[in-house]
Design a protein around this motif. Structure first.
Motif, PDB file in Angstrom:
ATOM      1  N   PRO A   1      20.100  57.989  25.169  1.00  0.00           N
ATOM      2  CA  PRO A   1      19.337  58.156  26.408  1.00  0.00           C
ATOM      3  C   PRO A   1      18.024  57.385  26.289  1.00  0.00           C
TER       4      PRO A   1
ATOM      5  N   TYR B   1      14.152  55.892  27.755  1.00  0.00           N
ATOM      6  CA  TYR B   1      12.953  55.972  28.564  1.00  0.00           C
ATOM      7  C   TYR B   1      12.237  54.654  28.313  1.00  0.00           C
TER       8      TYR B   1
ATOM      9  N   ALA C   1      16.978  62.360  30.978  1.00  0.00           N
ATOM     10  CA  ALA C   1      17.235  60.921  30.992  1.00  0.00           C
ATOM     11  C   ALA C   1      18.067  60.530  32.207  1.00  0.00           C
ATOM     12  N   THR C   2      17.646  59.461  32.873  1.00  0.00           N
ATOM     13  CA  THR C   2      18.416  58.947  34.009  1.00  0.00           C
ATOM     14  C   THR C   2      19.035  57.589  33.678  1.00  0.00           C
ATOM     15  N   GLU C   3      18.775  57.107  32.462  1.00  0.00           N
ATOM     16  CA  GLU C   3      19.314  55.828  32.033  1.00  0.00           C
ATOM     17  C   GLU C   3      19.773  55.978  30.588  1.00  0.00           C
ATOM     18  N   VAL C   4      20.994  55.516  30.310  1.00  0.00           N
ATOM     19  CA  VAL C   4      21.506  55.591  28.947  1.00  0.00           C
ATOM     20  C   VAL C   4      22.052  54.234  28.520  1.00  0.00           C
ATOM     21  N   LEU C   5      21.955  53.989  27.238  1.00  0.00           N
ATOM     22  CA  LEU C   5      22.506  52.786  26.643  1.00  0.00           C
ATOM     23  C   LEU C   5      23.748  53.188  25.868  1.00  0.00           C
TER      24      LEU C   5
ATOM     25  N   LYS D   1      25.780  48.268  27.092  1.00  0.00           N
ATOM     26  CA  LYS D   1      25.869  48.493  28.535  1.00  0.00           C
ATOM     27  C   LYS D   1      24.907  49.613  28.905  1.00  0.00           C
ATOM     28  N   ILE D   2      24.166  49.378  29.986  1.00  0.00           N
ATOM     29  CA  ILE D   2      23.229  50.388  30.507  1.00  0.00           C
ATOM     30  C   ILE D   2      23.929  51.119  31.650  1.00  0.00           C
ATOM     31  N   VAL D   3      23.857  52.441  31.610  1.00  0.00           N
ATOM     32  CA  VAL D   3      24.401  53.257  32.696  1.00  0.00           C
ATOM     33  C   VAL D   3      23.242  54.014  33.323  1.00  0.00           C
ATOM     34  N   VAL D   4      23.084  53.858  34.640  1.00  0.00           N
ATOM     35  CA  VAL D   4      22.038  54.577  35.363  1.00  0.00           C
ATOM     36  C   VAL D   4      22.684  55.801  36.005  1.00  0.00           C
ATOM     37  N   MET D   5      22.157  56.951  35.685  1.00  0.00           N
ATOM     38  CA  MET D   5      22.686  58.214  36.207  1.00  0.00           C
ATOM     39  C   MET D   5      22.096  58.470  37.600  1.00  0.00           C
TER      40      MET D   5
END
Length: 115
Positions: A9, A11, A22-26, A40-44
């Motif tokens: 996750p 920041y 966390a709203t963004e994870v790698l 890859k980045i995933v935006v929640m």
């Protein structure tokens, strides 16, 4: 050579201080040596520990590296055989590098000069 998936996750460029916010994870897919990796980045859509746990399971993540995580989610992930390194603080690149060298530990603080 086996491939593994690691979820961190984020920041900004750092490990997020809290798993559930966390709203963004790698997601990094890599071999045992940390080479041949794909990021890859995933935006929640919103911060949610439940959605992150679901993402971990649907993506086949083997290891989660995070800051603070509630005991309930820690227990759930480890029960599902996901490795969890928690209370980790620092820039995700340095954290991942330590992980690849098998030097990352729960509670690692990786700010400041490189030792």
């Amino acid at each position: 050579m086996s491939m593994k998936k690691i979820l961190i996750p984020l920041y900004g460029n750092d490990v997020a201080p809290r798993f559930d916010l966390a709203t963004e994870v790698l997601i990094i897919t890599t071999d045992d040596a940390g080479e041949g990796r794909e990021e890859k980045i995933v935006v929640m859509p919103q911060a949610s520990a439940e959605q992150l746990c679901h993402l971990v399971l649907t993506e086949g993540i083997g290891v989660v590296i995070c800051g603070g995580i509630e005991e309930e989610y820690y227990q759930y992930l480890t029960w599902k055989r996901v490795g969890v390194f928690d209370s980790v603080v620092g820039p995700w690149e340095r954290v991942f590098e330590r992980f690849c060298k098998n030097e990352l530990r729960t509670g690692s603080i990786l700010y400041g000069p490189v030792p």
